[in-house]
Write an enzyme that holds these catalytic residues in place. Structure first.
Site, short mmCIF file in Angstrom:
data_model
loop_
_atom_site.label_atom_id
_atom_site.label_comp_id
_atom_site.label_asym_id
_atom_site.label_seq_id
_atom_site.Cartn_x
_atom_site.Cartn_y
_atom_site.Cartn_z
N GLU A 40 -14.01 1.76 -0.01
CA GLU A 40 -13.39 2.21 1.23
C GLU A 40 -13.63 3.70 1.48
O GLU A 40 -13.70 4.15 2.63
CB GLU A 40 -11.89 1.92 1.23
N ASP A 87 0.82 -1.21 0.00
CA ASP A 87 0.00 0.00 0.00
C ASP A 87 0.85 1.26 0.00
O ASP A 87 2.02 1.25 0.35
CB ASP A 87 -0.90 -0.02 1.24
#
Length: 666
Positions: free
Chosen positions: A466, A411
């Protein structure tokens, strides 16, 4: 020259885009400069006077008018002559290691390769659904690319779906705005794929493929109110620095965009051409332009569904312990995955402290959880910051391999300059050597890596669910733009599966107890309409157990497909897709802001007897988005099946042959 470069130069690889070149007049060696698609409808032409440009037509109607292109290398003079032109045809099929739309892909194109007198070359291809071009170099030693010119000049003003970029360092999670070509300026920057609607004629999607050791292509508008889009590239980073807890930022850049081997092929510049919106969803052009698989043994690359922890804040209920970042909570996630035959769980942020992958959370026994999952047939995927992984990349990967980790979620890359792109490839290659899957988040859009290294199983590069934890931009309309834009480029880890659902007027972003916009069946339909071989179940196991009829579908939903039929669709409005996995068909439909009724014909079912199990918006889904109904009915190839969807609605069905050997069951 390494093995990958030799492969590129030998085969020119695959592509989907046509271009012209930005040099002053170049003489041609007497060869024709037009490439036509196998069906003869699309043509791309290279023009040499007064400078190199390209143009594209569909049925002789302009799609792109003369558009300059060029490649500027330090110390290399512009070409003055085309020395040779080599034509070839490709008529073949291949099977992706990890299917997405189809088990087998037909690869048909015509190609013309132009060699210039200064060591550069240009390869131009035409497919039945688009065109592509790429530069090649045949020079000694390392070369410095000062700039690449790639422009897209349309015949008139047009509507644009614009994945707006906030800058060169960004999470690559764009809001997609609707605008026009003439309203854009050179300060307006967008990610590929940019979609341009040329009235009733066609739609054009701009992308790239085989992006390797080179910066990713972004697109900007023009300051002269023209109908032109032009490529932009991040300059080569010379100084990077760690910033706050998560980021590796570029503090200084050089004047060039890339430093490359002298003999190689550069990325394809690809244009997908679609007469109908549904043709966009059908396209596999980016995949066809990608490098062939570089992994010898791929038997360990397993797609599947994932019980995901981060979106739902580990909010278990009905348990006799304090849920959170601890071993017992993750045991329950693994138990849930095993009970419902989910292949994986993710341990997202929190199992280590940021800054050091060896500084473990004492409340989480990762190795015990990996063993616990293995005993139950559930693989464990570990989250990592890109920045932290790079501190000791091979050491960390060796450690994860020795633990028996199934894969990594990496990430906060937030860049697509040459060094970031090289890092993504290197991580994926090294992970493949250790039989580890990779899911990149905070990462640039797909551009060919997954075919070369199918352990790059999916990636983010999308404004996904998200974001609903903190803002309102993930709307049903947004959900219906993605399949026609971002998803054309490759799989997207949107992370669907919310069990708390609300119509937009009732929606609130609540970080610790999130919900989605649109109906429950809108979420279910994403498991058919959206493509991701590693597909998340984003909500908590407790919420799924509270919804057994919903879970009955999720536990059966495949993540890869043998065949895809796009039944209906309009950008931002609605989509209906049928996909086959084994003998069963899965049909999903989604609606945008407005209610929608569709009559779907299923002629591909043939003359067998079929039964459909259906999940559809309930009679009160307009008021209460979680309202849904289930029913079963016989279906066949003649009579259409009526689909009714509420605003922000959805519809999904599992269609099974009656008395079929492979029919699924709850």
């Amino acid at each position: 020259m390494n093995r990958l470069n030799r492969h590129f130069v030998r085969s020119y690889l695959l592509a989907a885009f046509v271009v012209g070149v930005a040099f002053s007049g170049v003489s041609v060696a007497g060869e024709p400069s037009t490439v036509s698609s196998p069906d003869g409808r699309i043509a791309a032409q290279l023009h040499t006077e007064p400078r190199l440009t390209y143009s594209v037509t569909l049925d002789a109607t302009p799609v792109l008018v003369r558009s300059p292109i060029g490649l500027e290398l330090r110390g290399i003079d512009p070409p003055t002559r085309i020395d040779s032109v080599v034509s070839r045809q490709e008529r073949s099929r291949y099977e992706p290691v990890v299917p997405r739309k189809h088990r087998e892909i037909e690869d048909l194109y015509n190609e013309r390769a132009f060699t210039f007198d200064n060591g550069l070359g240009l390869v131009l291809r035409a497919y039945d659904d688009g065109v592509a071009y790429r530069w090649t170099t045949d020079l000694e030693g390392q070369q410095v690319v000062m700039n690449e010119t790639a422009t897209f000049e349309f015949p008139s003003d047009a509507k644009v779906w614009w994945p707006r970029a906030e800058g060169l360092q960004t999470s690559h999670e764009p809001r997609i705005a609707e605008t026009t070509l003439t309203s854009l300026t050179s300060d307006d920057l967008a990610f590929c794929g940019v979609l341009v609607g040329l009235g009733e004629a066609c739609k054009v999607l701009i992308g790239e493929s085989d992006l390797r050791a080179y910066p990713g292509m972004m697109v900007a508008g023009s300051d002269d109110a023209s109908h032109r889009l032009q490529a932009r590239f991040a300059a080569y980073p010379t100084v990077t620095q760690r910033e706050d807890e998560r980021y590796l930022r570029v503090a200084q850049r050089s004047s060039e965009i890339a430093r490359i081997d002298g003999r190689r092929s550069l990325p394809w510049r690809a244009i997908v051409i679609a007469e109908n919106d549904t043709d966009l969803v059908n396209s596999v052009l980016i995949d066809k332009l990608s490098m062939a698989c570089q992994i010898e043994d791929t038997s360990w690359v397993k797609p599947g569904r994932v019980a995901w922890d981060w979106w739902n804040e580990l909010n278990l209920h009905g348990v006799d312990f304090q849920a959170g970042l601890n071993t017992e909570t993750y045991r329950r996630y693994i138990d849930f995955a095993a009970e419902n035959k989910l292949e994986y769980v993710i341990l997202d942020e929190g199992w280590t402290n940021l800054g050091d992958l060896t500084d473990y959370n004492p409340d989480i026994d990762v190795r015990a959880l990996i063993d616990y999952g293995r005993e139950r047939g559930v693989g464990v995927i570990l989250w990592s910051l890109w920045r932290d992984l790079l501190i000791d990349l091979e050491g960390a990967l060796d450690r994860f391999e020795s633990w028996g980790v199934a894969g990594l979620k990496i990430d906060f890359i937030d860049r697509d300059d040459q060094l970031a792109v090289e890092s993504v490839w290197e991580i994926t290659r090294l992970a493949a050597e250790r039989e580890l899957l990779v899911n990149f988040h905070g990462c640039y859009k797909p551009a060919g890596l997954r075919r070369a290294y199918p352990n790059s199983i999916t990636r983010e590069g999308v404004l996904g669910l998200e974001v609903s934890k903190w803002d309102r931009h993930v709307t049903p309309e947004h959900d219906l733009v993605l399949p026609f834009t971002r998803m054309v480029l490759g799989p997207m880890d949107y992370t669907p599966g919310a069990m708390r659902n609300a119509q937009p007027k009732n929606f609130e972003p609540i970080y610790s107890r999130p919900m989605s916009q649109g109906t429950r069946c809108h979420q279910l339909a994403m498991y058919v309409c959206y493509e991701s071989p590693l597909q998340m179940l984003c909500d908590t196991p407790s919420n799924y157990r509270d919804q057994p009829e919903t879970l009955a579908f999720l536990r059966q939903a495949p993540t890869v497909w043998d065949e895809t039929r796009v039944l209906a669709g309009k950008v931002g409005d609605h989509l209906a897709i049928a996909r086959r996995h084994g003998t069963n068909w899965y049909v999903g439909a989604m609606a945008g802001a407005d209610a929608r009724e569709l009559d779907l014909r299923l002629p591909f079912l043939g003359d067998r007897d079929w039964s459909a199990r259906i999940w559809e918006d309930g009679p009160n889904a307009t008021r209460q988005a979680e309202d849904f109904a289930r029913r079963e009915t016989a279906v066949g190839p003649i009579e259409p099946i009526r689909v009714r969807m509420a605003p922000g609605g959805g519809w999904v069905a599992i269609i099974e042959p009656i008395n079929g050997d492979d029919a699924a069951s709850d």
